[in-house]
Enzyme design. Structure first.
Site, PDB file in Angstrom:
ATOM      1  N   HIS A 106      -5.065   9.782  -1.808  1.00 50.54           N
ATOM      2  CA  HIS A 106      -5.289  11.042  -1.089  1.00 50.54           C
ATOM      3  C   HIS A 106      -5.026  12.153  -2.108  1.00 50.54           C
ATOM      4  CE1 HIS A 106      -5.608   9.151   2.811  1.00 50.54           C
ATOM      5  NE2 HIS A 106      -4.476   8.505   2.599  1.00 50.54           N
ATOM      6  N   ASP A 130      -9.590  10.258  -0.337  1.00 49.52           N
ATOM      7  CA  ASP A 130     -10.242  11.500   0.063  1.00 49.52           C
ATOM      8  C   ASP A 130      -9.734  12.597  -0.861  1.00 49.52           C
ATOM      9  OD1 ASP A 130      -7.684  11.997   1.227  1.00 49.52           O
ATOM     10  OD2 ASP A 130      -8.407  11.577   3.251  1.00 49.52           O
ATOM     11  N   ASN A 177       0.853  -1.196   0.000  1.00 48.54           N
ATOM     12  CA  ASN A 177       0.000   0.000   0.000  1.00 48.54           C
ATOM     13  C   ASN A 177       0.891   1.249   0.000  1.00 48.54           C
ATOM     14  OD1 ASN A 177      -2.794   0.996   0.383  1.00 48.54           O
ATOM     15  ND2 ASN A 177      -2.064   1.782   2.347  1.00 48.54           N
ATOM     16  N   GLU A 183      -7.471   4.506   0.300  1.00 46.76           N
ATOM     17  CA  GLU A 183      -7.636   5.547   1.334  1.00 46.76           C
ATOM     18  C   GLU A 183      -8.149   6.842   0.704  1.00 46.76           C
ATOM     19  OE1 GLU A 183      -4.123   6.055   3.752  1.00 46.76           O
ATOM     20  OE2 GLU A 183      -3.741   3.901   3.853  1.00 46.76           O
TER      21      GLU A 183
HETATM   22  C1  XIL Z   1      -3.714   8.544   9.339  1.00 49.00           C
HETATM   23  C2  XIL Z   1      -4.927   8.622  10.251  1.00 49.00           C
HETATM   24  O1  XIL Z   1      -6.050   8.916   9.475  1.00 49.00           O
HETATM   25  C3  XIL Z   1      -4.721   9.678  11.290  1.00 49.00           C
HETATM   26  O2  XIL Z   1      -5.784   9.673  12.234  1.00 49.00           O
HETATM   27  C4  XIL Z   1      -3.400   9.465  12.016  1.00 49.00           C
HETATM   28  O3  XIL Z   1      -3.177  10.540  12.895  1.00 49.00           O
HETATM   29  C5  XIL Z   1      -2.264   9.359  11.025  1.00 49.00           C
HETATM   30  O4  XIL Z   1      -2.531   8.354  10.079  1.00 49.00           O
HETATM   31  N1  XIL Z   1      -1.556   6.845   5.063  1.00 49.00           N
HETATM   32  C6  XIL Z   1      -1.930   5.764   5.806  1.00 49.00           C
HETATM   33  C7  XIL Z   1      -2.880   5.932   6.924  1.00 49.00           C
HETATM   34  O5  XIL Z   1      -1.564   4.631   5.458  1.00 49.00           O
HETATM   35  O6  XIL Z   1      -2.655   5.009   7.965  1.00 49.00           O
HETATM   36  C8  XIL Z   1      -2.856   7.328   7.456  1.00 49.00           C
HETATM   37  O7  XIL Z   1      -3.870   7.454   8.466  1.00 49.00           O
HETATM   38  C9  XIL Z   1      -3.049   8.326   6.347  1.00 49.00           C
HETATM   39  C10 XIL Z   1      -1.957   8.206   5.334  1.00 49.00           C
END
Ligand code: XIL
Length: 432
Positions: free
Chosen positions: A316, A349, A280, A347
């Site tokens: 993201h 957003d 990932n 993930e």
């Molecule tokens: C983020 C969480 O959403 C937050 O609450 C935490 O403070 C930090 O981590 N990549 C990832 C996730 O693989 O685990 C991360 O999640 C966001 C970026």
């Protein structure tokens, strides 16, 4: 086609030090400005459903898909003007996923698609204290990733002493709502407890990594569908995925070199012969240096027979990460899937803070990126990184440039009502 602004606004960005709350030293990303105009065409003129990314001519081709019977008897989703061309299965291509005729939730749209596609959300323990959150999370999704509760610092805060409460709470809730769970994450440089971060030497690190993977996978076995075995092992200069991609220094890489990656997957496979095992990462979503590097990295793993089942593209979009257009994303997902791997959006957003992504761009991204995954049968899931805007990690993560404002990044507002972003995702899942 829905014209996707493909300007890669390579935004200020912080993930070099990890996208976590550990207060990393941020760096400002480079100011690359690659821009292109592209359209996604698939299966026109009976050429099958092997989608191709082509330069758009006046943005005329649509991502709006129509379902048509292929001349070879195959049902295929075709996109394009006229919508008359049925796919024949294409030259070596796979059939496209067939959308549900209708659905009243995203979950239903995913379950009724052929093949089905998992619709996921990052779930937090705090969120599960809220009844509206729980209701929307379970109605709209069938795939759960614990936002923080299964990370190393949460489950093994002291060497060899595991702490399962917060993680079990989420996993058991998911199972009771007939949702699949992705374990996130076994080996990551971030959100490590201090003791793990200060390990050194190959023997010590390998032993700790083995104990952690075995302990965590052993505990959750039979409740878990898939694992992010290794997260974010690659870094680039700008961290928007551009410039000098290389293995990231970490306690694992520093002690074991490249082989930590293969080793982690091999240990995971010994522990669970059937769970899906994923790599990932962020900023590998579209076509860029980091995605190229990770492509070669996982290709090597496949060739060496390392037990990797797929790659998660975090997606993201907006600060602190990159921006990606649907067509670029489709081409990128496709090349990874052609290695025989599953791909998934892990993930997603789309951050509106600092106006680097306009409201209109956000809607187009949500639609086109979800459509890019949906069209590909080997794209097995789409996970959104949270439920409602007010709980988004971006709001408080400095790299996201929100300064206390809402990132407006997700599909539901704080009254748990569907936003226009939700409608775009639903459109894409229904092939519209
Ligand atoms: C983020 C969480 O959403 C937050 O609450 C935490 O403070 C930090 O981590 N990549 C990832 C996730 O693989 O685990 C991360 O999640 C966001 C970026």
């Amino acid at each position: 086609m829905r014209s996707v602004p493909l300007t890669l606004l390579l935004s200020a960005f912080l993930c070099a030090t990890g996208c976590s709350d550990s207060g990393g030293e941020g760096e400002t990303g480079g100011a690359g400005a690659t821009s292109s105009t592209a359209g996604t065409t698939a299966g026109t003129g009976g050429a099958g459903v092997t989608s191709s990314v082509a330069s758009g001519t006046g943005g005329a081709t649509g991502v709006t898909s129509s379902v048509a019977s292929g001349t070879g008897g195959a049902t295929a989703v075709t996109s394009g003007t006229g919508g008359a061309g049925g796919g024949t299965g294409g030259a070596g291509g796979e059939e496209a996923r067939v959308p549900a005729a209708s659905a009243s939730t995203l979950r239903e749209a995913g379950e009724k698609a052929n093949p089905p596609i998992l619709i996921g959300a990052a779930i937090s323990g705090g969120g599960l204290n809220n009844n509206d959150y729980k209701r929307v999370a379970a109605a709209e999704h069938n795939y759960v990733t614990a936002e923080n509760e299964m990370k190393w610092d949460s489950v093994e805060p002291n060497a060899g002493q595991f702490s399962w409460g917060a993680a079990d709470n989420i996993v058991n809730w998911a199972v009771s709502n007939r949702m699949q769970v992705k374990g996130h994450t076994l080996v990551w440089h971030n959100q490590l407890p201090g003791w793990a971060n200060s390990l050194s030497g190959a023997t010590q690190v390998e032993q700790a990594m083995r104990r952690h993977i075995e302990g965590v996978m052993g505990h959750f076995k039979d409740r878990i569908h898939s694992w992010d075995v290794v997260n974010e092992a690659v870094i680039t200069d700008s961290d928007t995925g551009v410039g000098n991609p290389r293995m990231r220094p970490s306690v694992f890489f520093n002690a074991l070199g490249d082989r930590f990656l293969d080793l982690a997957f091999e240990i995971a496979r010994e522990q669970d012969p059937t769970a899906k095992l994923y790599y990932n990462d962020y900023s590998i979503d579209a076509l860029n240096d980091k995605a190229d590097y990770v492509y070669e990295m996982v290709k090597g793993m496949v060739e060496r027979g390392v037990p990797i089942d797929g790659v998660g593209f975090q997606m993201h979009i907006g600060p602190p990460n990159n921006e990606a257009g649907g067509a670029d994303v489709e081409a990128n997902l496709r090349r990874f899937s052609e290695l025989g791997l599953e791909v998934l959006i892990s993930e997603m957003d789309i951050n509106r803070c600092s106006n680097q992504v306009t409201a209109e761009e956000q809607l187009a991204y949500y639609h086109d990126i979800v459509a890019a995954c949906f069209q590909l049968p080997k794209c097995v899931g789409i996970t959104f990184w949270g439920i409602n805007d007010g709980r988004s990690w971006l709001n408080s993560w400095s790299g996201a440039l929100c300064n206390g404002q809402s990132s407006q990044s997700l599909l539901f507002n704080d009254q748990y009502q569907k936003k226009e972003t939700y409608n775009k995702v639903m459109d894409a899942l229904l092939g519209r």
